[in-house]
Write a protein that holds these residues in place. Structure first.
Motif, short mmCIF file in Angstrom:
data_model
loop_
_atom_site.label_atom_id
_atom_site.label_comp_id
_atom_site.label_asym_id
_atom_site.label_seq_id
_atom_site.Cartn_x
_atom_site.Cartn_y
_atom_site.Cartn_z
N PHE A 34 0.12 2.41 21.28
CA PHE A 34 0.41 1.03 20.89
C PHE A 34 1.81 0.94 20.30
O PHE A 34 2.32 1.90 19.71
CB PHE A 34 -0.58 0.55 19.82
N TYR A 36 3.63 -1.84 17.62
CA TYR A 36 3.46 -2.99 16.74
C TYR A 36 4.82 -3.36 16.15
O TYR A 36 5.69 -2.51 15.99
CB TYR A 36 2.52 -2.66 15.58
N GLN A 38 6.61 -5.52 12.78
CA GLN A 38 6.33 -6.05 11.45
C GLN A 38 7.57 -6.73 10.89
O GLN A 38 8.61 -6.09 10.74
CB GLN A 38 5.87 -4.93 10.51
N GLY A 41 7.35 -8.55 4.69
CA GLY A 41 6.26 -9.20 3.96
C GLY A 41 5.09 -9.62 4.81
O GLY A 41 4.19 -10.32 4.31
N GLN A 42 5.06 -9.19 6.05
CA GLN A 42 3.98 -9.60 6.96
C GLN A 42 3.18 -8.40 7.42
O GLN A 42 3.57 -7.24 7.22
CB GLN A 42 4.58 -10.30 8.19
N GLY A 43 2.06 -8.70 8.06
CA GLY A 43 1.28 -7.64 8.68
C GLY A 43 1.89 -7.22 10.00
O GLY A 43 2.97 -7.67 10.37
N LEU A 44 1.20 -6.34 10.71
CA LEU A 44 1.69 -5.83 11.98
C LEU A 44 1.13 -6.65 13.13
O LEU A 44 -0.05 -6.99 13.15
CB LEU A 44 1.27 -4.37 12.15
N PHE A 90 6.65 -0.13 14.91
CA PHE A 90 5.80 1.03 14.70
C PHE A 90 5.09 1.41 15.99
O PHE A 90 4.51 0.55 16.67
CB PHE A 90 4.74 0.75 13.63
N PHE A 102 0.04 6.14 12.74
CA PHE A 102 1.28 5.40 12.90
C PHE A 102 2.49 6.29 12.62
O PHE A 102 2.44 7.18 11.78
CB PHE A 102 1.31 4.21 11.94
N GLY A 103 3.58 5.98 13.32
CA GLY A 103 4.85 6.60 12.99
C GLY A 103 5.43 5.95 11.74
O GLY A 103 4.87 5.01 11.18
N THR A 104 6.56 6.48 11.31
CA THR A 104 7.19 5.97 10.08
C THR A 104 8.02 4.72 10.33
O THR A 104 8.53 4.13 9.40
CB THR A 104 8.08 7.04 9.44
N GLY B 42 5.03 4.09 7.58
CA GLY B 42 4.04 3.41 8.39
C GLY B 42 2.73 3.30 7.64
O GLY B 42 2.54 3.92 6.59
N LEU B 91 -3.13 -3.17 3.65
CA LEU B 91 -3.33 -3.90 4.89
C LEU B 91 -4.77 -3.75 5.37
O LEU B 91 -5.34 -2.67 5.31
CB LEU B 91 -2.39 -3.36 5.98
N GLY B 109 -4.06 -8.23 9.12
CA GLY B 109 -3.76 -9.33 8.22
C GLY B 109 -2.35 -9.18 7.67
O GLY B 109 -1.65 -8.21 7.98
N ASN B 110 -1.95 -10.13 6.82
CA ASN B 110 -0.60 -10.09 6.26
C ASN B 110 -0.50 -9.22 5.02
O ASN B 110 0.59 -9.08 4.46
CB ASN B 110 -0.12 -11.50 5.94
#
Lengths: 112, 117
Positions: A34, A36, A38, A41-44, A90, A102-104, B42, B91, B109-110
């Motif tokens: 995958f 993603y 970001q 201040g938000q999600g992925l 990510f 997840f990667g960094t 991450g 998260l 989610g955020n």
């Protein structure tokens, strides 16, 4: 053990230029992969995914990624970057145990 | 599809206090995950649920952390006796896993940003 490496911590590109973000994974079986994105201040948000079949997958916002088993890579590409693409990206791998690694991340700056 | 909802968005607390975060997943999703993300990193896996069952917990999850998903819908993550090192973005993500299709992307989610002073 599963792991994801994103070699580039930060990349700067000019608006309109092409983009490639690198991702290498370590996983014994066929991986589910995958990308993603970001924003601060938000999600992925999911850009695209690879489960099987065609090794070139298309995603949202004009992104694509190519799975190369021989190189254990899943690099993300975009032909022409827009200023709104500036964000953190990510790469992730899912194993059969439903775990996601997840990667960094790679931080993308777009200059006008 | 209203997406994954997390509350609160921000939490500032003093060291030693307890905090609780809530996550409401996408309604038909049966899997729910908690991750922690610190600056420049991450997401790191903490725990996940399939319906109401907590199937796996990371070794990162100390005894001060507990998560529940009592009715298989929303989930809570509680941190007791917070420490400054707990400061991070927490998260929540959900996914729909079918018997014939176990691979399913996460929907995030955020997040809840926790600051421990």
């Amino acid at each position: 053990a599963q792991s994801v490496t994103q070699p580039d911590i930060h990349i700067t590109v000019s608006e309109g230029a092409s983009l490639e973000l690198r991702c290498n994974y370590s996983y014994g079986a066929t991986p589910y992969l995958f990308w993603y994105v970001q924003s601060p201040g938000q999600g992925l948000q999911l850009l695209l995914k690879y489960f099987s079949g065609d090794t070139l997958v298309q995603g949202i916002k004009g992104f694509e990624a190519e799975f190369k088993r021989s190189q254990s890579s899943f690099n993300l590409r975009k032909p022409s970057v827009h200023w709104s693409d500036a964000a953190e990206y990510f790469c992730a791998v899912q194993n059969t145990g439903n775990q996601f690694y997840f990667g960094t991340g790679t931080s993308l700056t777009v200059i006008p | 599809d209203t997406g994954v909802s997390q509350n609160p968005r921000h939490k500032i607390t003093k060291r030693g206090q307890n905090v609780t975060f809530r996550c409401d997943p996408i309604s038909e999703h049966n899997r729910l995950y908690w991750y922690r993300q610190t600056l420049g990193q991450g997401p790191e896996f903490l725990t996940y649920f399939q319906n109401e069952a907590q199937l796996e917990k990371s070794r990162l999850l100390s005894d001060r952390f507990s998560a529940e998903r009592p009715k298989g819908s929303f989930s809570t993550l509680e941190i007791q006796r917070t420490e400054q090192g707990d400061s991070a973005m927490y998260l929540c993500a959900s996914s729909l896993a079918r018997r014939t299709e176990t691979n399913s992307p996460l929907h995030f989610g955020n997040g809840t940003r926790l600051t421990v002073t």
